[in-house]
Enzyme design. Structure first.
Site, PDB file in Angstrom:
ATOM      1  CB  SER A 125     -17.919 -13.854  -7.589  1.00 28.13           C
ATOM      2  OG  SER A 125     -18.258 -15.059  -6.965  1.00 28.13           O
TER       3      SER A 125
ATOM      4  CG  HIS B 183      -1.811  -1.081   1.572  1.00 32.54           C
ATOM      5  ND1 HIS B 183      -2.479  -1.593   0.162  1.00 32.54           N
ATOM      6  CD2 HIS B 183      -2.086  -1.938   2.084  1.00 32.54           C
ATOM      7  CE1 HIS B 183      -3.441  -2.863   0.653  1.00 32.54           C
ATOM      8  NE2 HIS B 183      -2.948  -2.957   1.860  1.00 32.54           N
TER       9      HIS B 183
END
Length: 276
Positions: A200, A80
């Site tokens: 998903s 990050h």
């Protein structure tokens, strides 16, 4: 699992040494949340790509640096960090980088729940209190605006691919084709369908519960609890949290910070299309 915070200089040194030791052939995908874990799952499931997803680098067990040396395949390395914090050698070796960005309002809501439920982070009692911290940049990884702008300066670099969370939600196959083309990997329609089903949100959330006891499958630097990583996975949930005043203050700051940003314009277009 025990986590350690690496001071910036220690982190840079460790990463710089790592990339100096003959690992230039790796394809490092340095990611930024939100959507980081979704993208990581997608990359890991590309068939016959020979890509190994590693633990995050900026926080974690020091032994993970040694583990990286033993991975002979191409590595997908989550992080990050903003662009300025990347070691010079990462940039020099032109590792391939995929940067995912999301509507900052949804990002703020997602981070609020992550903070509230994560014992490794400071507790925030209310949404209003957290939003104030978010707007000031007083959250992990700092200001969303500064982070995105630091990477946007390099969005046209040949080794950098920008992906929008909203774009992936709207047309997953189109986004997947961008990713595989960028990585130089051929994936047929049948394989793309399998990747779409296995990544998903409902499938990933279900798998997170099953894999939570596996200490070797760490996907987040700030917690080993995979259940904290997958919450709703929807676009536009911010509308259920922002008051009219909060929305106005946020929009004013967004306009000020992102007035010359192409990424900002794209995010506005996604927001408008959602509300249309």
């Amino acid at each position: 699992m025990t986590y350690f915070w690496f001071p910036t200089q220690n982190l840079k040194g460790a990463l710089t040494n790592y990339f100096k030791e003959g690992h230039s052939k790796c394809k490092g995908k340095l990611l930024h949340k939100p959507g980081t874990h979704w993208l990581a799952e997608v990359i890991e499931r590309i068939p016959d790509a020979g890509i190994t997803l590693t633990s995050p680098l900026e926080l974690g067990d020091v032994s993970k640096f040694e583990d990286l040396k033993r991975i002979l395949k191409r590595r997908a390395i989550p992080t990050h960090l903003n662009y300025e914090m990347l070691p010079v050698t990462v940039k020099q070796k032109q590792c391939k980088i995929i940067y995912i960005v999301r509507n900052p309002k949804d990002t703020a809501v997602s981070m609020f729940h992550y903070y509230r439920d994560n014992p490794n982070l400071p507790s925030t009692e209310t949404w209003a209190a957290f939003l104030e911290l978010f707007l000031k940049g007083d959250v992990v990884y700092g200001s969303w605006f500064d982070h995105v702008l630091s990477w946007e300066e390099h969005k046209n670099d040949k080794n950098v691919l920008f992906i929008f969370y909203e774009e992936m939600k709207k047309d997953f196959v189109k986004s997947l084709k961008k990713i595989t083309a960028f990585l130089g990997i051929n994936v047929n329609d049948s394989e793309m369908g399998k990747i779409a089903r296995s990544t998903s949100f409902s499938e990933m959330k279900s798998n997170a519960a099953k894999e939570n006891c596996d200490p070797n499958h760490v996907i987040c630097a700030l917690t080993s609890d995979r259940n904290l990583v997958f919450r709703k996975g929807v676009v536009g949930d911010w509308i259920n949290y922002f008051t009219p005043k909060q929305n106005r203050v946020f929009d004013e700051l967004f306009t000020e910070k992102m007035r010359n940003s192409d990424v900002g314009r794209c995010l506005k277009e996604y927001a408008h299309s959602q509300n249309a």
